[in-house]
Design an enzyme around this catalytic site. Structure first.
Site, short mmCIF file in Angstrom:
data_model
loop_
_atom_site.label_atom_id
_atom_site.label_comp_id
_atom_site.label_asym_id
_atom_site.label_seq_id
_atom_site.Cartn_x
_atom_site.Cartn_y
_atom_site.Cartn_z
N TYR A 56 50.85 66.89 45.52
CA TYR A 56 50.01 68.31 45.33
C TYR A 56 49.94 68.91 46.86
CZ TYR A 56 49.65 67.73 40.28
OH TYR A 56 49.49 67.48 38.92
N1 LIG Z 1 51.31 65.00 35.17
C1 LIG Z 1 52.12 66.08 35.45
O1 LIG Z 1 53.35 66.07 35.57
C2 LIG Z 1 51.16 67.35 35.70
C3 LIG Z 1 51.95 68.48 35.17
C4 LIG Z 1 51.10 69.80 35.53
C5 LIG Z 1 49.59 69.63 35.39
N2 LIG Z 1 49.04 68.24 35.64
C6 LIG Z 1 47.64 68.32 35.78
O2 LIG Z 1 47.01 68.91 34.68
C7 LIG Z 1 46.01 70.01 35.35
C8 LIG Z 1 45.94 71.13 34.62
O3 LIG Z 1 46.87 71.63 33.96
P1 LIG Z 1 47.48 72.97 34.69
O4 LIG Z 1 46.49 73.30 35.86
O5 LIG Z 1 48.97 72.94 35.09
O6 LIG Z 1 47.27 74.15 33.73
P2 LIG Z 1 46.14 74.76 32.84
O7 LIG Z 1 45.07 73.77 32.92
O8 LIG Z 1 46.97 74.82 31.50
O9 LIG Z 1 45.83 75.88 33.35
C9 LIG Z 1 45.04 76.28 34.63
C10 LIG Z 1 44.97 77.71 35.07
O10 LIG Z 1 44.59 78.58 34.23
C11 LIG Z 1 43.69 79.60 34.58
N3 LIG Z 1 42.27 79.17 34.04
C12 LIG Z 1 41.82 78.06 33.91
N4 LIG Z 1 40.67 78.12 33.23
C13 LIG Z 1 40.49 79.45 32.76
C14 LIG Z 1 39.35 80.36 32.11
N5 LIG Z 1 38.38 79.49 31.75
N6 LIG Z 1 39.66 81.46 32.19
C15 LIG Z 1 40.95 82.06 32.60
N7 LIG Z 1 41.69 81.58 33.41
C16 LIG Z 1 41.52 80.20 33.51
C17 LIG Z 1 43.79 79.23 36.19
O11 LIG Z 1 44.68 79.99 36.60
P3 LIG Z 1 44.90 81.65 36.95
O12 LIG Z 1 43.47 82.00 37.09
O13 LIG Z 1 45.89 81.77 38.01
O14 LIG Z 1 45.54 81.97 35.81
C18 LIG Z 1 44.01 77.89 36.23
O15 LIG Z 1 44.61 77.31 37.27
C19 LIG Z 1 46.83 70.33 36.58
O16 LIG Z 1 45.79 70.90 37.70
C20 LIG Z 1 47.03 68.78 37.11
O17 LIG Z 1 46.12 68.05 37.63
C21 LIG Z 1 49.92 67.21 35.58
#
Ligand SMILES: NC(=O)c1ccc[n+]([C@@H]2O[C@H](COP(=O)([O-])OP(=O)(O)OC[C@H]3O[C@@H](n4cnc5c(N)ncnc54)[C@H](OP(=O)(O)O)[C@@H]3O)[C@@H](O)[C@H]2O)c1
Length: 326
Positions: A56
């Site tokens: 990351y």
């Molecule tokens: N193992 C793997 O391969 C893998 C892959 C992907 C992710 N992950 C992990 O999973 C975690 C979470 O997934 P993700 O970050 O991909 O996506 P997510 O949790 O589905 O979406 C997060 C994004 O949505 C927006 N957001 C979050 N809460 C919000 C709210 N309450 N209101 C409005 N907008 C909001 C923000 O972006 P904006 O403000 O830019 O819209 C935020 O960065 C990652 O951070 C990572 O640690 C792991």
């Protein structure tokens, strides 16, 4: 020396992929003060699990998410401090070929964090392209546990068949698997409905962590064809997906209004109702506060069934991670 330290995970965690990622998430170092506040708020509210990865951070910022988590956890003092659980993921880079390379990677993460990693996870399986590579790496992951350098081991992007094989190999060394993380949300039900991962995890005593529970922000309801979309790849993907998920977003909105919750809270609570530990990413205190509002209440069975139905009938879904195995 083998440790048997118990690692207990909270109901929800916080994802930190965006912390250091300019390319996809528009990170800027001026956000760091705010991110420290996100960290403090989460820990103070009992959301003590932070998911990161050694891959990351983009370009020169590689490792930034771990570095920030190290800084934030050292600066934090207060309630739940002793429960902070840093879960990192070690990448199966093509140049990591030996078990020692994984041990070294775990030590490098600990150095960036300024403390030991609590839960070390294999970021992805190489089964889809170089199946022989991963066994040495998995052995190295297990070495980190045996050497007492981590409290638990997890996997990521593994399907049921591959998970059972790894479970068997670790069991021969007496090493438990604490968790498995996969992409799981109302727009990515595949790991559970098609791969049956929840049942397999329950059978093997493994916690299922739901990553991208908000489908990268789509399920928050703030993005629509009429509003401005995020820059870059995310915006391009959203443009493709949004027209096909109107009925699902409508269902989420309706339930949110009835329950006096936000759409994000309903989407995250649905993951909790399915027995998984969601780790929504948050870039601001406002988002973190909103996501914390997913706790302390539950959707009822009818609402879950309605959401299931809406999720099953969407024309578009999230693309599965290319490394996700069967
Ligand atoms: N193992 C793997 O391969 C893998 C892959 C992907 C992710 N992950 C992990 O999973 C975690 C979470 O997934 P993700 O970050 O991909 O996506 P997510 O949790 O589905 O979406 C997060 C994004 O949505 C927006 N957001 C979050 N809460 C919000 C709210 N309450 N209101 C409005 N907008 C909001 C923000 O972006 P904006 O403000 O830019 O819209 C935020 O960065 C990652 O951070 C990572 O640690 C792991």
């Amino acid at each position: 020396m083998q440790t048997n330290q118990k690692l207990s995970l909270p109901i929800m965690g916080c994802g930190t992929w965006a912390w250091g990622n300019r390319l996809l998430w528009g990170y800027d170092p001026s956000m760091d003060q705010q991110l420290q506040e996100v960290f403090n708020l989460c820990v103070g509210s009992g959301v003590t699990l932070f998911d990161t990865g050694d891959s990351y951070g983009t370009g020169k910022l590689n490792g930034r998410s771990e570095t920030l988590l190290g800084k934030f956890s050292q600066a934090y003092s207060g309630i739940n401090q002793e429960n902070i659980c840093i879960a990192t993921k070690l990448a199966a880079y093509p140049w990591r070929l030996t078990r020692q390379s994984m041990v070294n990677a775990g030590k490098a993460s600990a150095k960036r964090l300024g403390r030991n990693v609590d839960l070390v996870q294999m970021h992805w399986s190489t089964a889809n392209y170089l199946p022989w590579q991963e066994w040495a790496l998995l052995d190295g992951l297990a070495d980190l546990y045996e050497q007492g350098l981590v409290k638990g081991i997890g996997l990521s992007n593994y399907g049921s068949k591959r998970l059972k094989k790894v479970h068997q190999r670790f069991a021969e060394r007496g090493i438990p698997i604490t968790s498995l993380q996969v992409q799981y949300s109302l727009l990515s039900t595949y790991p559970v409905t098609e791969l049956g991962l929840k049942d397999v995890c329950d059978e093997l005593g493994i916690k299922l962590i739901a990553y991208s529970p908000l489908a990268l922000g789509l399920l928050t309801g703030k993005y629509s064809e009429k509003t401005s979309l995020p820059k870059g790849v995310r915006g391009l993907a959203f443009r493709q997906i949004l027209p096909g998920i109107k009925s699902l977003l409508g269902c989420l909105r309706e339930i949110a209004e009835t329950k006096n919750k936000t759409m994000s809270q309903v989407a995250i609570n649905w993951c909790i109702c399915k027995g998984t530990i969601p780790i929504p990413g948050a870039k601001s205190v406002e988002q973190a506060k909103d996501n914390l509002g997913s706790l302390g209440w539950q959707l009822d069975v009818n609402e879950v069934a309605e959401l299931d139905k809406a999720a099953a009938s969407t024309d578009k879904k999230m693309v599965q991670n290319i490394f996700q195995t069967k």
